[in-house]
Design a protein around this motif. Structure first.
Motif, PDB file in Angstrom:
ATOM      1  N   SER A 161      50.766  40.372  43.501  1.00 16.42           N
ATOM      2  CA  SER A 161      50.561  41.061  42.219  1.00 16.42           C
ATOM      3  C   SER A 161      50.101  40.056  41.163  1.00 16.42           C
ATOM      4  CB  SER A 161      51.858  41.737  41.775  1.00 16.42           C
ATOM      5  OG  SER A 161      51.677  42.376  40.535  1.00 16.42           O
ATOM      6  N   VAL A 162      48.800  39.830  41.125  1.00 10.87           N
ATOM      7  CA  VAL A 162      48.202  38.955  40.105  1.00 10.87           C
ATOM      8  C   VAL A 162      47.063  39.716  39.450  1.00 10.87           C
ATOM      9  CG1 VAL A 162      48.823  36.772  41.209  1.00 10.87           C
ATOM     10  CG2 VAL A 162      46.708  37.925  41.870  1.00 10.87           C
ATOM     11  N   ASN A 163      46.621  39.225  38.274  1.00 10.31           N
ATOM     12  CA  ASN A 163      45.569  39.949  37.568  1.00 10.31           C
ATOM     13  C   ASN A 163      44.221  39.806  38.266  1.00 10.31           C
ATOM     14  OD1 ASN A 163      44.517  37.467  36.787  1.00 10.31           O
ATOM     15  ND2 ASN A 163      45.378  37.551  34.730  1.00 10.31           N
ATOM     16  N   THR A 164      43.263  40.602  37.804  1.00  8.00           N
ATOM     17  CA  THR A 164      41.959  40.668  38.471  1.00  8.00           C
ATOM     18  C   THR A 164      41.228  39.331  38.429  1.00  8.00           C
ATOM     19  OG1 THR A 164      41.806  43.005  37.878  1.00  8.00           O
ATOM     20  CG2 THR A 164      39.772  41.908  38.537  1.00  8.00           C
ATOM     21  N   VAL A 165      41.257  38.653  37.279  1.00 10.43           N
ATOM     22  CA  VAL A 165      40.549  37.372  37.157  1.00 10.43           C
ATOM     23  C   VAL A 165      41.100  36.369  38.156  1.00 10.43           C
ATOM     24  CG1 VAL A 165      40.035  35.416  35.634  1.00 10.43           C
ATOM     25  CG2 VAL A 165      39.916  37.742  34.743  1.00 10.43           C
ATOM     26  N   THR A 166      42.428  36.378  38.310  1.00 11.64           N
ATOM     27  CA  THR A 166      43.036  35.461  39.287  1.00 11.64           C
ATOM     28  C   THR A 166      42.609  35.821  40.703  1.00 11.64           C
ATOM     29  OG1 THR A 166      44.947  35.090  37.843  1.00 11.64           O
ATOM     30  CG2 THR A 166      45.226  34.567  40.176  1.00 11.64           C
ATOM     31  N   LYS A 167      42.551  37.125  41.035  1.00  9.43           N
ATOM     32  CA  LYS A 167      42.082  37.540  42.362  1.00  9.43           C
ATOM     33  C   LYS A 167      40.652  37.060  42.606  1.00  9.43           C
ATOM     34  CE  LYS A 167      44.899  41.757  42.778  1.00  9.43           C
ATOM     35  NZ  LYS A 167      45.613  41.446  44.030  1.00  9.43           N
ATOM     36  N   TYR A 168      39.792  37.264  41.585  1.00 14.54           N
ATOM     37  CA  TYR A 168      38.402  36.801  41.713  1.00 14.54           C
ATOM     38  C   TYR A 168      38.353  35.281  41.941  1.00 14.54           C
ATOM     39  CZ  TYR A 168      36.605  41.286  39.897  1.00 14.54           C
ATOM     40  OH  TYR A 168      36.274  42.598  39.702  1.00 14.54           O
ATOM     41  N   HIS A 169      39.176  34.618  41.201  1.00 18.21           N
ATOM     42  CA  HIS A 169      39.221  33.149  41.306  1.00 18.21           C
ATOM     43  C   HIS A 169      39.629  32.725  42.716  1.00 18.21           C
ATOM     44  CE1 HIS A 169      40.206  28.973  40.594  1.00 18.21           C
ATOM     45  NE2 HIS A 169      41.502  29.183  40.779  1.00 18.21           N
ATOM     46  N   TYR A 170      40.663  33.359  43.262  1.00 18.52           N
ATOM     47  CA  TYR A 170      41.109  33.018  44.610  1.00 18.52           C
ATOM     48  C   TYR A 170      40.024  33.349  45.641  1.00 18.52           C
ATOM     49  CZ  TYR A 170      45.942  32.275  42.997  1.00 18.52           C
ATOM     50  OH  TYR A 170      47.060  31.787  42.378  1.00 18.52           O
TER      51      TYR A 170
END
Length: 827
Positions: free
Chosen positions: A803-812
Motif C-alpha cells: 500500500s504505497v502511493n501511485t508515484v512510489t509505485k511508478y518509481h519502483y
C-alpha cells in the motif's frame, strides 16, 4: 697501334679534366679552414662599425648596447658555456587572459640556458640536469650524446671586442619575434583565443637592463587573435613579458638529500655515474642557501645571522591597511629559523621608491616580492624558482589575489559563527581579518621556503582539544601551518577563550631545522646519519608526522579536516553548521536589505557541508599511510579498522542519505532562486555515492581481504549501502522526491560499475597517489554489483505490491525496468 691511341686518349681526357677543374675552382668557394677563416673575417665587422658612438651602453653581466632601435649583447668569453637560469614572466596582462590564475607576475617558463660559440655563430642552448654523471667518468660522454641540448636560437657574430675578450651579437630580432619557449602564450591559450600570429608592427622591446649577475628584458607583444579574452573588437591580445636571465653560482650549493618522512619540494636527477648497479635517481630538497656569518659561534649553539638573508619586498600596489599583516606573515618564519640556528633569516621590506632605486622592478629576478593582484580570483600562491643542480631556491614571488579575503570572511562566518560571535557579520573586524591574512601569507611563504602541504598535521590533536581554550591558544588547530586547516569548526557555543584561526606549529620548527640547519664539515652523503637521527627522535610523536596531500585514501591526511577522529569532528561541524544555517538570513540579507550575500554564503555553506561529509566518506575503503623506513619497524599502509568503517556508513545514512532537511530552508531558497531545490540536495548525495561506488574504493575494500583479518568487505559495504538507501522497500512508506532522486542516482552509479572498465592508468602526480589499476572484469566488482541489483529487484517487486502511493509505485516499476535493462544487456 691500339695502345698508342688509348694512351693518347688518356692524355687528352686527363688534360680536359684538369682544365675543367681549374675553371670550376673559380665558381666554388674554398672549403679549407684558412679559406673559411677568411670568409668569417669578412662577415664579422670591426667593433667600432657595430658598436658606434651612438651606442647607449649598460654595464653588467653582459654589456647591453642600444643603438637607435637595435639591441646588442656583448658576451664576455668567460661567460660562454656558463649555466644561467632564464625565467619568463608576465609583467602586464590584459583582463581575463588565462582565467583566474594568470596575473602580472605569473611565471610562464623556467629553464637553464648557456651561450655557446659554434663557428661564426653564438648558440643559445637549453640545458637539462635530469641526467648527470661525474665528468671524470667515461659514461659522462654517453650522458652527453644521449641528452643533446636543443638550440633555442642561433645568433650571427657581429663583432669581437677590441681586446678579443667578448663577442657581440644582435639580439633585436630574438626579442621581437614570437619565440615560443619564452612566450606568455602557451599552445592551449593560443588555441583558446584563436591566435594567428605576432603582429611585429605592434611589438617591440620596451627596455633592457644589465646588472652584475642578471639581465632583465621587457617586451611588449601584440598578437592577432580572433577570440581574445577581452576587448574583442580589437581582435588583439597585448601583454608585456619580462625575461630574466641570472648567472647561476659557479659552485652549486651543497644539496641535501630528500627524505619522504619530512615534507619538502624537490628536484631530481638520474646519476649514471653511480656505483650502484643501475642509474641512481637522486632527489634533493628545494631550499634557500643559508650559511652562518660566524661559523664558530653557530657551532657553539649561538644564534647567527646568515651570510645572505631571505628578503621579501611588498608590492608597491599593496593596500596600506594590509601591509603590516603581510610583513608579520613573512617574519613569522623567523622563529622556526631560530630553531635552525639563524636569526634575522627572513626579512620583510617595503619596495624602494623610484628615488631610492629607479631600477627596482617586481619582475627583476634579484628580488622576491609579495605581489598584490587586483583580481576577482580568490586564492594565494607561493611559487619559486630554483637551481636544478642543487635545489637552491633563487627567488620567489608570493601572489595574493585581492578577493581572497572574501573567501576567508565567508569561511570564518560559516565554520566558526556558531561558537564565535564576532564571526556573525559581513563586516569582520579588521584585526581578525588581518590575522587571517597574516596566516595565509605565512602559509604561502612556507611554500616558497620549500615546504609542501602537510595534511597529517591536523590529525595530530585530539578532537576534544579543540574545545579547550588554553590548548588552542598555545597549539593552534594543527601541528603545522602548512596543513589545510583554516578554522576551528569543532569548538561549540559556550566554549571559552578559543583560538579559531590557524598558526605556526611544532612541525614547522622541526621541518625548518631538518632542512636548513647547517651541519659543519658534512657532505651530502655523510650528513644522512644526522638527518635520520633527528627524524627517529620524533618518529613516534604525531605532531612531527608528515602526511602527503593524498586525501583520496588516507583519512589522516585530508584537506580542510581537523582532529584525529573524522566522525566526531564532522558531528561537531554539522552541529555548528545547522546553527549557522538557521541564522544565515539574519546575519546577511536582514542587514543589507538584499539577497546577494545570502545567495553566496548559502552556496558556500553547501560546500562546507560536503567537506565535512567527505571527511567521513574517506574512512570507507580508507588506508592509513605512515611513511617510515624498515629500521622503524611496522608497516606503511594499514586499512582502516572495520568498526570505524561501519560507523562511518551509519553516519552517512543518517546525515546524507536520510534527507538533510535542515539544508532545505525555503526562507533562503525562495529568495535566491525560482526552482531547482531538490537538485542541490541530490548533487551532494551523488558525490558521496560516486565516491563509495568507485572502482578505487571497491578495489581497496577487496584488497583488504588479502592484508587484514579485521576488514570491512566490499560485500558488506554494498549491502549496507543498499539497505540504507532503499529502506522504504522493507515497509509501506512512500518515497518522497529527495529519496526518489537519490535512489535513481544509486542505480545510475551501479550501471556505471557494470559497464565501465575502470581506471586504465595509475594517477601518478607525486603526493596525490590513490587510484589503483586492476582488471575489473576478473575482479569481484561485477559479481557483487549484479548480486546487489538482483537482491534489490526482488525487494522492489515485493514493495510495489504494498500500500504505497501511485508515484512510489511508478518509481519502483521504473527502477525494476532499469535493472532489467542493465542485467539483460549484460547477458
Amino acid at each position: 697501334m691500339k695502345k698508342l691511341i688509348l694512351l693518347s686518349l688518356a692524355v687528352v681526357l686527363s688534360t680536359s679534366c684538369a682544365t675543367l677543374q681549374k675553371k670550376d675552382s673559380k665558381k666554388t668557394p674554398p672549403t679549407d679552414s684558412s679559406a673559411s677563416k677568411s670568409k668569417d673575417k669578412d662577415a664579422i665587422k670591426d667593433y667600432d662599425k657595430v658598436i658606434t658612438k651612438e651606442a647607449i651602453t649598460d654595464e653588467g653581466l653582459f654589456k647591453v648596447h642600444k643603438i637607435k632601435d637595435k639591441y646588442y649583447y656583448e658576451i664576455p668569453n668567460n661567460k660562454l658555456e656558463k649555466d644561467m637560469l632564464w625565467v619568463s614572466r608576465i609583467a602586464q596582462i590584459p583582463t581575463g587572459l588565462g582565467g583566474g590564475y594568470f596575473n602580472a607576475g605569473t611565471k610562464t617558463n623556467e629553464q637553464v640556458v648557456h651561450w655557446k660559440r659554434f663557428q661564426d655563430k653564438i648558440l643559445l642552448k637549453v640545458k637539462s640536469y635530469a641526467s648527470v654523471a661525474d665528468s671524470t667518468k667515461a659514461i659522462s660522454n654517453s650522458v652527453y650524446v644521449n641528452n643533446y641540448e636543443p638550440t633555442l636560437y642561433a645568433f650571427d657574430i657581429e663583432a669581437f671586442s677590441k681586446d678579443s675578450t667578448a663577442t657581440v651579437i644582435d639580439v633585436t630580432k630574438f626579442f621581437s619575434e614570437d619565440v615560443k619557449a619564452i612566450s606568455g602564450l602557451s599552445s592551449r591559450l593560443r588555441s583558446s583565443y584563436k591566435v594567428r600570429n605576432l603582429d611585429n608592427s605592434r611589438s617591440f622591446i620596451n627596455s633592457m637592463k644589465s646588472f652584475p649577475e642578471n639581465i632583465e628584458v621587457k617586451q611588449d607583444m601584440t598578437y592577432n587573435a580572433s577570440e581574445p579574452p577581452s576587448n574583442s573588437d580589437t581582435e588583439s591580445i597585448s601583454l608585456q613579458m619580462n625575461q630574466s636571465m641570472i648567472l647561476l653560482p659557479a659552485e652549486p650549493m651543497q644539496p641535501r638529500l630528500y627524505d619522504p618522512r619530512v615534507g619538502f619540494f624537490t628536484v631530481s636527477q638520474v646519476d649514471y655515474g653511480s656505483e650502484k648497479l643501475k642509474a641512481d635517481e637522486k632527489t634533493y630538497i628545494r631550499r634557500w642557501r643559508l650559511e652562518p656569518k660566524d661559523p664558530e659561534a653557530y657551532a657553539r649553539g649561538e644564534l647567527v645571522e646568515p651570510v645572505k638573508p631571505i628578503v621579501y619586498y611588498l608590492d608597491p600596489g599593496t593596500p596600506e591597511n594590509l601591509q603590516k599583516y603581510i610583513k608579520q606573515g613573512i617574519e613569522d618564519w623567523q622563529k622556526p629559523f631560530e630553531t635552525a640556528g639563524f636569526k634575522n633569516a627572513i626579512i620583510a621590506k617595503d619596495a624602494p621608491t623610484k628615488e631610492e632605486d629607479p631600477d627596482f622592478s617586481p619582475e627583476d629576478i634579484r628580488y622576491s616580492v609579495v605581489r598584490y593582484v587586483a583580481s576577482t580570483t580568490r586564492n594565494a600562491v607561493g611559487p619559486s624558482v630554483s637551481d636544478p643542480r642543487s635545489g637552491e631556491i633563487i627567488e620567489s614571488d608570493i601572489i595574493w589575489y585581492h578577493n581572497h579575503l572574501r573567501s576567508y570572511r565567508n569561511r570564518y562566518l560559516l565554520e566558526t559563527g556558531a561558537a564565535n560571535p564576532s564571526a556573525r557579520t559581513l563586516d569582520t573586524p579588521e584585526e581578525e581579518i588581518g590575522e587571517m591574512m597574516r596566516q595565509v601569507i605565512a602559509h604561502e611563504v612556507g611554500h616558497a621556503l620549500g615546504f609542501p602541504h602537510n595534511m597529517a598535521a591536523s590529525f595530530a590533536y585530539d578532537v576534544e582539544d579543540y574545545r579547550d581554550g588554553d590548548f588552542t591558544q598555545k597549539n593552534g588547530i594543527a601541528a603545522s601551518l602548512m596543513d589545510y586547516a583554516r578554522y576551528n569548526y569543532i569548538a561549540q557555543p559556550g566554549d571559552e577563550n578559543i583560538r579559531f584561526v590557524r598558526q605556526m606549529g611544532p612541525y614547522d620548527h622541526y621541518a625548518t631545522n631538518w632542512g636548513y640547519r647547517y651541519i659543519p664539515g658534512a657532505t651530502t652523503e655523510s650528513e644522512q646519519t644526522t638527518l635520520n637521527k633527528w627524524i627517529l627522535e620524533k618518529a613516534d610523536d604525531p605532531r612531527y608526522r608528515f602526511g602527503r596531500q593524498s586525501s583520496r585514501f588516507d583519512p589522516q591526511s585530508q584537506t580542510e579536516g581537523i582532529g584525529n577522529d573524522m566522525l566526531k569532528a564532522s558531528d561537531y561541524g554539522l552541529k555548528n553548521l545547522k546553527y549557522v544555517a538557521k541564522n544565515l538570513a539574519s546575519w546577511t540579507s536582514d542587514q543589507t536589505n538584499d539577497y546577494n550575500d545570502l545567495e553566496e554564503l548559502y552556496g558556500e555553506l553547501l560546500g562546507v557541508y560536503s567537506r565535512y561529509v567527505g571527511h567521513v566518506t574517506t574512512n570507507i575503503g580508507g588506508v592509513y599511510e605512515t611513511i617510515k623506513t624498515p629500521q622503524q619497524g611496522g608497516v606503511v599502509y594499514t586499512p582502516v579498522d572495520k568498526s570505524t568503517q561501519q560507523n562511518s556508513m551509519q553516519w552517512l545514512q543518517s546525515n546524507v542519505f536520510d534527507t538533510p532537511d535542515w539544508l532545505i530552508d525555503t526562507k533562503i531558497l525562495q529568495n535566491i532562486d525560482h526552482a531547482g531545490y531538490f537538485e542541490e540536495v541530490r548533487n551532494r548525495q551523488a558525490r558521496v555515492i560516486n565516491d563509495l561506488l568507485s572502482f578505487d574504493t571497491l578495489g581497496r575494500l577487496i584488497d583488504a581481504e588479502t592484508s587484514s583479518t579485521n576488514y570491512y568487505s566490499a560485500f558488506e559495504m554494498l549491502r549496507d549501502l543498499r539497505t540504507g538507501i532503499w529502506s522504504e522497500t522493507s515497509g509501506t512508506k512512500n518515497v518522497d522526491i529527495y529519496r526518489r532522486n537519490l535512489q535513481r542516482t544509486y542505480l545510475d552509479r551501479m550501471a556505471y560499475l557494470m559497464t565501465n572498465d575502470g581506471p586504465q592508468n595509475r594517477f601518478s602526480r607525486s603526493g596525490f597517489e590513490g587510484t589503483i589499476n586492476y582488471n575489473v572484469t576478473t575482479s569481484d566488482v561485477r559479481p557483487l554489483v549484479r548480486g546487489e541489483l538482483e537482491t534489490l529487484k526482488r525487494s522492489l517487486n515485493s514493495a510495489r505490491n504494498r500500500s504505497v502511493n501511485t508515484v512510489t509505485k511508478y518509481h519502483y516499476a521504473d527502477a525494476i525496468a532499469r535493472i532489467d535493462d542493465l542485467l539483460d544487456g549484460e547477458d
